[in-house]
Design a protein around this motif. Structure first.
Motif, mmCIF file in Angstrom:
data_model
loop_
_atom_site.group_PDB
_atom_site.id
_atom_site.type_symbol
_atom_site.label_atom_id
_atom_site.label_comp_id
_atom_site.label_asym_id
_atom_site.label_seq_id
_atom_site.Cartn_x
_atom_site.Cartn_y
_atom_site.Cartn_z
ATOM 1 N N GLU A 29 -10.258 -9.541 -16.619
ATOM 2 C CA GLU A 29 -8.948 -10.023 -16.189
ATOM 3 C C GLU A 29 -8.912 -10.491 -14.729
ATOM 4 O OE1 GLU A 29 -6.232 -10.455 -18.053
ATOM 5 O OE2 GLU A 29 -7.223 -9.694 -19.853
ATOM 6 N N LEU A 30 -9.796 -9.940 -13.896
ATOM 7 C CA LEU A 30 -9.774 -10.239 -12.463
ATOM 8 C C LEU A 30 -11.175 -10.570 -11.948
ATOM 9 C CD1 LEU A 30 -7.579 -7.176 -11.439
ATOM 10 C CD2 LEU A 30 -6.788 -9.534 -11.705
ATOM 11 N N PRO A 31 -11.847 -11.551 -12.530
ATOM 12 C CA PRO A 31 -13.245 -11.787 -12.162
ATOM 13 C C PRO A 31 -13.448 -12.109 -10.677
ATOM 14 C CG PRO A 31 -12.412 -13.607 -13.483
ATOM 15 C CD PRO A 31 -11.372 -12.519 -13.508
ATOM 16 N N GLN A 32 -12.623 -12.950 -10.117
ATOM 17 C CA GLN A 32 -12.789 -13.311 -8.702
ATOM 18 C C GLN A 32 -12.498 -12.123 -7.798
ATOM 19 O OE1 GLN A 32 -10.147 -16.658 -8.545
ATOM 20 N NE2 GLN A 32 -11.847 -18.109 -8.666
ATOM 21 N N LEU A 33 -11.457 -11.397 -8.090
ATOM 22 C CA LEU A 33 -11.105 -10.238 -7.275
ATOM 23 C C LEU A 33 -12.200 -9.176 -7.368
ATOM 24 C CD1 LEU A 33 -9.064 -8.828 -5.452
ATOM 25 C CD2 LEU A 33 -7.978 -7.929 -7.520
ATOM 26 N N MET A 34 -12.722 -8.944 -8.553
ATOM 27 C CA MET A 34 -13.778 -7.946 -8.714
ATOM 28 C C MET A 34 -15.027 -8.352 -7.943
ATOM 29 S SD MET A 34 -12.434 -5.531 -10.343
ATOM 30 C CE MET A 34 -13.905 -4.589 -10.605
ATOM 31 N N GLU A 35 -15.326 -9.631 -7.946
ATOM 32 C CA GLU A 35 -16.490 -10.110 -7.201
ATOM 33 C C GLU A 35 -16.286 -9.882 -5.703
ATOM 34 O OE1 GLU A 35 -18.543 -14.369 -6.379
ATOM 35 O OE2 GLU A 35 -18.043 -13.918 -8.462
ATOM 36 N N ARG A 36 -15.097 -10.186 -5.206
ATOM 37 C CA ARG A 36 -14.796 -9.974 -3.784
ATOM 38 C C ARG A 36 -14.783 -8.495 -3.423
ATOM 39 N NH1 ARG A 36 -9.799 -14.093 -2.835
ATOM 40 N NH2 ARG A 36 -10.983 -16.014 -3.089
ATOM 41 N N MET A 37 -14.251 -7.683 -4.307
ATOM 42 C CA MET A 37 -14.155 -6.249 -4.031
ATOM 43 C C MET A 37 -15.521 -5.575 -4.021
ATOM 44 S SD MET A 37 -10.634 -4.781 -5.795
ATOM 45 C CE MET A 37 -11.524 -4.202 -7.174
ATOM 46 N N ALA A 38 -16.494 -6.147 -4.690
ATOM 47 C CA ALA A 38 -17.818 -5.528 -4.757
ATOM 48 C C ALA A 38 -18.390 -5.292 -3.359
ATOM 49 C CB ALA A 38 -18.759 -6.399 -5.583
ATOM 50 N N ASP A 39 -18.125 -6.207 -2.444
ATOM 51 C CA ASP A 39 -18.623 -6.075 -1.079
ATOM 52 C C ASP A 39 -17.822 -5.076 -0.254
ATOM 53 O OD1 ASP A 39 -20.592 -7.950 -1.601
ATOM 54 O OD2 ASP A 39 -19.378 -9.616 -0.873
ATOM 55 N N LEU A 69 -0.827 -7.607 -13.700
ATOM 56 C CA LEU A 69 -0.889 -6.147 -13.797
ATOM 57 C C LEU A 69 -0.375 -5.675 -15.154
ATOM 58 C CD1 LEU A 69 0.229 -4.884 -10.278
ATOM 59 C CD2 LEU A 69 -2.023 -4.686 -11.311
ATOM 60 N N ALA A 70 0.699 -6.288 -15.627
ATOM 61 C CA ALA A 70 1.253 -5.916 -16.937
ATOM 62 C C ALA A 70 0.251 -6.223 -18.054
ATOM 63 C CB ALA A 70 2.574 -6.644 -17.181
ATOM 64 N N ALA A 71 -0.418 -7.356 -17.961
ATOM 65 C CA ALA A 71 -1.415 -7.721 -18.979
ATOM 66 C C ALA A 71 -2.583 -6.733 -18.971
ATOM 67 C CB ALA A 71 -1.917 -9.140 -18.734
ATOM 68 N N ILE A 72 -2.985 -6.304 -17.785
ATOM 69 C CA ILE A 72 -4.066 -5.319 -17.686
ATOM 70 C C ILE A 72 -3.619 -3.999 -18.304
ATOM 71 C CG2 ILE A 72 -5.416 -3.938 -16.058
ATOM 72 C CD1 ILE A 72 -5.408 -6.465 -14.232
ATOM 73 N N ASP A 73 -2.383 -3.588 -18.054
ATOM 74 C CA ASP A 73 -1.871 -2.349 -18.644
ATOM 75 C C ASP A 73 -1.855 -2.412 -20.166
ATOM 76 O OD1 ASP A 73 -1.598 -0.870 -16.339
ATOM 77 O OD2 ASP A 73 0.520 -1.378 -16.061
ATOM 78 N N VAL A 74 -1.533 -3.571 -20.727
ATOM 79 C CA VAL A 74 -1.556 -3.727 -22.185
ATOM 80 C C VAL A 74 -2.971 -3.479 -22.708
ATOM 81 C CG1 VAL A 74 -1.360 -5.418 -24.063
ATOM 82 C CG2 VAL A 74 0.440 -5.249 -22.334
ATOM 83 N N GLU A 75 -3.955 -4.044 -22.033
ATOM 84 C CA GLU A 75 -5.346 -3.842 -22.445
ATOM 85 C C GLU A 75 -5.778 -2.389 -22.256
ATOM 86 O OE1 GLU A 75 -7.323 -6.080 -24.039
ATOM 87 O OE2 GLU A 75 -5.467 -7.242 -24.079
#
Length: 84
Positions: A29-39, A69-75
């Motif tokens: 759901e958040l590929p770009q954010l997850m990539e940035r957060m990795a660092d 955020l709502a879509a992530i909560d559904v998953e």
């Protein structure tokens, strides 16, 4: 079947990333954010996605919207609870 009971907005990122099923949802759901957060994982691991959303409001408000955020909560609600 009971769900895991995780809420993306209120659980620390470290908790979400510790579970392979919830981590997979965040990566999807958040590929770009997850990539940035990795660092910066050490810095953001204690934050919730809601806190990260607030931090992003000034320069990237669409990256983590209320709808996202709502879509992530559904998953997350689809993940069954496991016995500890």
């Amino acid at each position: 079947m009971a769900s895991l009971g995780t809420k993306a907005a209120f659980d620390p990122v470290a908790k979400l990333l510790a579970n392979p099923a919830t981590k997979a949802i965040l990566v999807k759901e958040l590929p770009q954010l997850m990539e940035r957060m990795a660092d910066n994982l050490e810095r953001v691991s204690g934050m919730t996605l809601r806190e990260i959303q607030e931090a992003l409001q000034t320069y990237a408000p669409d990256v983590l919207s209320d709808a996202r955020l709502a879509a992530i909560d559904v998953e997350l609600a689809k993940i069954p609870a496991t016995a500890d």
